[in-house]
Design a protein around this motif. Structure first.
Motif, PDB file in Angstrom:
ATOM      1  N   ALA A  36       0.831  -1.207   0.000  1.00  0.00           N
ATOM      2  CA  ALA A  36       0.000   0.000   0.000  1.00  0.00           C
ATOM      3  C   ALA A  36       0.863   1.254   0.000  1.00  0.00           C
ATOM      4  O   ALA A  36       0.567   2.237  -0.695  1.00  0.00           O
ATOM      5  N   VAL A  37       1.936   1.235   0.784  1.00  0.00           N
ATOM      6  CA  VAL A  37       2.836   2.391   0.830  1.00  0.00           C
ATOM      7  C   VAL A  37       3.513   2.588  -0.523  1.00  0.00           C
ATOM      8  O   VAL A  37       3.598   3.713  -1.033  1.00  0.00           O
ATOM      9  N   MET A  38       4.001   1.498  -1.123  1.00  0.00           N
ATOM     10  CA  MET A  38       4.677   1.601  -2.406  1.00  0.00           C
ATOM     11  C   MET A  38       3.723   2.112  -3.496  1.00  0.00           C
ATOM     12  O   MET A  38       4.113   2.921  -4.345  1.00  0.00           O
ATOM     13  N   ARG A  39       2.470   1.651  -3.443  1.00  0.00           N
ATOM     14  CA  ARG A  39       1.497   2.122  -4.427  1.00  0.00           C
ATOM     15  C   ARG A  39       1.233   3.622  -4.265  1.00  0.00           C
ATOM     16  O   ARG A  39       1.150   4.358  -5.241  1.00  0.00           O
ATOM     17  N   ALA A  47       2.911  11.160 -12.857  1.00  0.00           N
ATOM     18  CA  ALA A  47       1.867  12.086 -13.313  1.00  0.00           C
ATOM     19  C   ALA A  47       0.532  11.345 -13.369  1.00  0.00           C
ATOM     20  O   ALA A  47       0.505  10.117 -13.535  1.00  0.00           O
ATOM     21  N   PRO A  48      -0.573  12.054 -13.207  1.00  0.00           N
ATOM     22  CA  PRO A  48      -1.886  11.410 -13.257  1.00  0.00           C
ATOM     23  C   PRO A  48      -2.089  10.659 -14.572  1.00  0.00           C
ATOM     24  O   PRO A  48      -1.687  11.117 -15.634  1.00  0.00           O
ATOM     25  N   SER A  49      -2.710   9.498 -14.483  1.00  0.00           N
ATOM     26  CA  SER A  49      -2.965   8.665 -15.661  1.00  0.00           C
ATOM     27  C   SER A  49      -4.451   8.652 -15.987  1.00  0.00           C
ATOM     28  O   SER A  49      -5.285   8.385 -15.121  1.00  0.00           O
ATOM     29  N   ARG A  58      -9.313  10.782  -8.547  1.00  0.00           N
ATOM     30  CA  ARG A  58      -9.666  11.788  -7.549  1.00  0.00           C
ATOM     31  C   ARG A  58      -8.949  11.513  -6.223  1.00  0.00           C
ATOM     32  O   ARG A  58      -8.517  12.448  -5.531  1.00  0.00           O
ATOM     33  N   LEU A  59      -8.839  10.237  -5.872  1.00  0.00           N
ATOM     34  CA  LEU A  59      -8.170   9.871  -4.631  1.00  0.00           C
ATOM     35  C   LEU A  59      -6.688  10.224  -4.686  1.00  0.00           C
ATOM     36  O   LEU A  59      -6.137  10.796  -3.734  1.00  0.00           O
ATOM     37  N   ASP A  60      -6.049   9.897  -5.801  1.00  0.00           N
ATOM     38  CA  ASP A  60      -4.634  10.228  -5.954  1.00  0.00           C
ATOM     39  C   ASP A  60      -4.426  11.743  -5.930  1.00  0.00           C
ATOM     40  O   ASP A  60      -3.450  12.238  -5.347  1.00  0.00           O
ATOM     41  N   PHE A  63      -4.416  13.042  -2.328  1.00  0.00           N
ATOM     42  CA  PHE A  63      -3.160  12.838  -1.592  1.00  0.00           C
ATOM     43  C   PHE A  63      -2.027  13.705  -2.152  1.00  0.00           C
ATOM     44  O   PHE A  63      -1.138  14.110  -1.407  1.00  0.00           O
ATOM     45  N   ARG A  64      -2.048  13.987  -3.448  1.00  0.00           N
ATOM     46  CA  ARG A  64      -1.039  14.888  -4.007  1.00  0.00           C
ATOM     47  C   ARG A  64      -1.181  16.292  -3.442  1.00  0.00           C
ATOM     48  O   ARG A  64      -0.203  17.020  -3.306  1.00  0.00           O
ATOM     49  N   SER A  65      -2.415  16.666  -3.123  1.00  0.00           N
ATOM     50  CA  SER A  65      -2.637  18.001  -2.553  1.00  0.00           C
ATOM     51  C   SER A  65      -2.145  18.090  -1.117  1.00  0.00           C
ATOM     52  O   SER A  65      -2.062  19.188  -0.560  1.00  0.00           O
ATOM     53  N   HIS A  66      -1.836  16.941  -0.501  1.00  0.00           N
ATOM     54  CA  HIS A  66      -1.274  16.896   0.851  1.00  0.00           C
ATOM     55  C   HIS A  66       0.019  16.076   0.824  1.00  0.00           C
ATOM     56  O   HIS A  66       0.258  15.236   1.686  1.00  0.00           O
TER      57      HIS A  66
END
Length: 222
Positions: A36-39, A47-49, A58-60, A63-66
């Motif tokens: 989970a951490v590696m993912r 970059a977003p895919s 949206r979930l990724d 987390f990128r925003s934090h």
């Protein structure tokens, strides 16, 4: 997961398995937590895919925003999970650096988890789960540290097992989330809606299972 056998010499305290299921669960949680951490790290680095499902995108993005806080939390958590086997391996479990690192990293995991709970992906329900189980984890960790310092091997082992089970609840949430993701078309739930219930279910499973195991095998470790 472990049975404590006491000898006349306290330095010869040994650990033997009491439940194959719990030992398997321990290692599965370790593997899932690392995966989970590696993912999450890959999602932060890449970059977003457009090929990913919209919910994952949206979930990724969340987390990128934090990113800074996320890096701090999962980075410390990764090292903490990797040293957990050393805390229970007979050859290393009495090494003071291992135990000191266990407590230091555990404290850092707990503190950064509080930071993550300030604005969780699953809203207030997930935030409440993180706060409740994080407090239980830190309390168990503190009790384990106290017992370790005074040389109470039995209390040390019991509280260390409790702390370990609780913190690995984050791994148990992953298959629960997988079920919610798989049934999202039927339920209409988004990650924001089901992350909270998934956290409560995952952490509760680990906490309850370990408590049942400790009570069931009380005579083996006292």
């Amino acid at each position: 997961m472990l049975r404590v056998t006491l000898h006349s010499d306290p330095n010869r305290l040994t650990l033997t398995p009491v439940s194959t299921g719990l030992r398997v669960g321990f290692w599965l949680c370790i593997v899932v937590a690392i995966a989970a951490v590696m993912r999450r790290l890959l999602a932060l680095w890449q970059a977003p895919s457009a090929a990913e499902p919209p919910d994952l995108q949206r979930l990724d993005a969340f987390f990128r925003s934090h990113a800074t806080l996320t890096y701090a939390h999962i980075g410390v958590a990764l090292v903490f999970v990797c040293i957990l086997p050393l805390v229970y391996w007979n050859r290393t479990r009495l090494w003071q650096p291992v135990r000191a690192l266990y407590y230091l990293l555990g404290l850092m995991v707990g503190l950064t988890a509080f930071g993550m709970s300030a604005n969780p992906a699953g809203g207030i329900i997930e935030g409440a789960a993180v706060v409740v189980f994080n407090l239980l984890f830190l309390f168990s960790l503190a009790q384990s540290f106290r017992a370790w310092r005074i040389g109470d091997a039995i209390a040390d082992r019991r509280w260390t097992l409790r702390a370990t089970a609780i913190v690995l609840g984050i791994a148990t949430t992953r298959p629960v989330m997988g079920v919610f993701f798989a049934t999202a078309r039927l339920t209409g739930w988004t990650p924001h809606q089901f992350f909270g219930p998934a956290f409560w279910i995952g952490f509760s499973i680990n906490t309850v299972v370990m408590e049942i195991a400790l009570r069931r095998h009380a005579r083996s470790i006292e």
